[in-house]
Design an enzyme around this catalytic site. Structure first.
Site, mmCIF file in Angstrom:
data_model
loop_
_atom_site.group_PDB
_atom_site.id
_atom_site.type_symbol
_atom_site.label_atom_id
_atom_site.label_comp_id
_atom_site.label_asym_id
_atom_site.label_seq_id
_atom_site.Cartn_x
_atom_site.Cartn_y
_atom_site.Cartn_z
ATOM 1 N N LYS A 108 -9.409 -2.927 -3.733
ATOM 2 C CA LYS A 108 -8.027 -3.309 -3.425
ATOM 3 C C LYS A 108 -7.862 -4.823 -3.327
ATOM 4 C CE LYS A 108 -6.248 0.995 -1.492
ATOM 5 N NZ LYS A 108 -5.695 1.714 -0.329
ATOM 6 N N ASP A 154 -7.278 -0.964 3.673
ATOM 7 C CA ASP A 154 -6.693 -2.084 2.942
ATOM 8 C C ASP A 154 -6.772 -3.422 3.687
ATOM 9 O OD1 ASP A 154 -4.674 -1.745 4.797
ATOM 10 O OD2 ASP A 154 -3.323 -0.744 3.397
ATOM 11 N N THR A 213 0.251 4.875 1.015
ATOM 12 C CA THR A 213 0.223 5.836 2.114
ATOM 13 C C THR A 213 0.415 5.141 3.463
ATOM 14 O OG1 THR A 213 -1.297 7.133 0.791
ATOM 15 C CG2 THR A 213 -1.092 7.746 3.106
ATOM 16 N N THR A 221 -2.718 2.036 -4.561
ATOM 17 C CA THR A 221 -3.067 3.267 -3.853
ATOM 18 C C THR A 221 -4.387 3.854 -4.327
ATOM 19 O OG1 THR A 221 -2.331 5.503 -3.282
ATOM 20 C CG2 THR A 221 -1.694 4.703 -5.448
ATOM 21 N N ASP A 236 0.871 -1.158 0.000
ATOM 22 C CA ASP A 236 0.000 0.000 0.000
ATOM 23 C C ASP A 236 0.921 1.224 0.000
ATOM 24 O OD1 ASP A 236 -2.661 1.162 0.247
ATOM 25 O OD2 ASP A 236 -1.992 1.842 2.205
ATOM 26 N N ASP A 264 -1.256 -0.776 6.111
ATOM 27 C CA ASP A 264 -1.429 -0.277 7.479
ATOM 28 C C ASP A 264 -2.871 -0.401 7.962
ATOM 29 O OD1 ASP A 264 -2.702 1.656 6.004
ATOM 30 O OD2 ASP A 264 -1.552 3.347 6.803
#
Ligand code: ADP
Ligand code: MG
Length: 280
Positions: free
Chosen positions: A195, A217, A21, A167, A19, A213
């Protein structure tokens, strides 16, 4: 390590999807530009911050921080709602405001002007402020690539693993990060519910790990052959993942693969060597 079988599967990994961010980047944005269309910069920031104070997204934290830095108080918000992977909305001073992604603006069929494109092309994350459905301004933000990410990618590539990125952010930011890090592939403007689908697609070709994180996701982490959570991420990431990176260091992904490979070959080597009677 929460799942031993996933750790065993790590030896067979052929692709790792990160991922962006908060995983490859620090996930700590700073506001770089505010552009108001018939609104002052300060007014826009104050309204956006009032809405974002209710959101947990790293973009929200940056907007609130900028407003605090300028000494603005927050205005009361009614009917607040978060739209995952798209933004937030609510009523401020009797008007309906939204702070949303470029993808959402496109969905609404709203054309954006040149100044916005320029900000995106600089690799910035751009969000739009809508008042009663009309664009009243944009806020641009920048995040930093984690210094460890470069080495994390080159280590994985060196052991033959394809490195990719997923992303919800715009494709210019994605392209910039992908080029900086030498990624094999990337997918931009992916909505949260898409995703896990993307992971599934990559799994058609490769044994795949997902690293994230947990902000939007978690289903992707659950879908992957090996789900790896950044330890500093959300509780849901830690609960969903097979393996948690307690040091928050993406370089540890390569370490996991190497450890899994070594453990596996050692077990095999040992059993053949120390129990020759079991060998047929
Ligand atoms: P990533 O995949 O990079 O972690 P997300 O899926 O969390 O990104 O978010 C995708 C996009 O949705 C963001 O780049 C932003 O444009 C928009 N967005 C999400 N949450 C917010 C928010 N609280 N305020 C404004 N925009 C948001
Ligand atoms: Mg994220």
């Amino acid at each position: 390590m929460r799942d031993r079988q996933a750790f065993e599967r790590a030896k067979d990994l052929q692709a790792v999807i990160f991922d962006k961010t908060g995983t490859l980047t620090e996930g700590r944005f700073g506001v770089t530009d505010i552009v108001g269309f018939n609104h002052s910069e300060d007014e826009l920031l104050q309204i956006a911050a009032s809405l974002e104070a209710r959101s947990e997204h790293p973009i929200a934290a940056a907007i609130v921080e900028e407003a605090e830095k300028r000494g603005f108080g927050l205005t009361e918000v009614e009917e607040f709602r978060a739209i995952p992977g798209k933004g937030v909305e609510g009523i401020v001073n009797g008007r309906r405001y939204m702070v949303v992604s470029p993808g959402y603006i496109r969905e609404l069929g709203i054309k954006t002007d040149e100044s916005v494109e320029k900000l995106k092309q600089q690799g910035k994350t751009v969000v739009f402020i809508l008042k009663n459905g009309e664009v009243s301004g944009v806020i641009a933000l920048a995040d930093r690539i984690r210094p460890e990410s470069r080495e994390a990618i080159s280590k994985l590539k060196a052991i033959g693993i394809k490195c990719m990125m997923l992303t919800g952010d715009n494709r210019f930011v994605a392209k910039w990060v992908a080029e900086e890090l030498g990624l094999d592939d990337y997918f931009a403007e992916v909505l949260p519910h898409e995703k896990a689908e993307k992971v599934k697609e990559v799994q058609q070709k490769y044994v795949t790990a997902m690293v994230g994180d947990g902000v939007n996701d978690a289903p992707a982490l659950a879908q992957a052959d090996v789900g790896i959570a950044i330890g500093a991420g959300t509780d849901v990431a830690v609960e969903t993942a097979d393996i948690v990176l307690v040091r928050n260091d993406p370089r540890d992904v390569a370490a996991i693969v190497e450890l899994s490979r070594k453990t596996y070959s050692k077990f095999h080597g040992l059993s053949a060597w120390s129990h020759p009677q079991f060998e047929k």
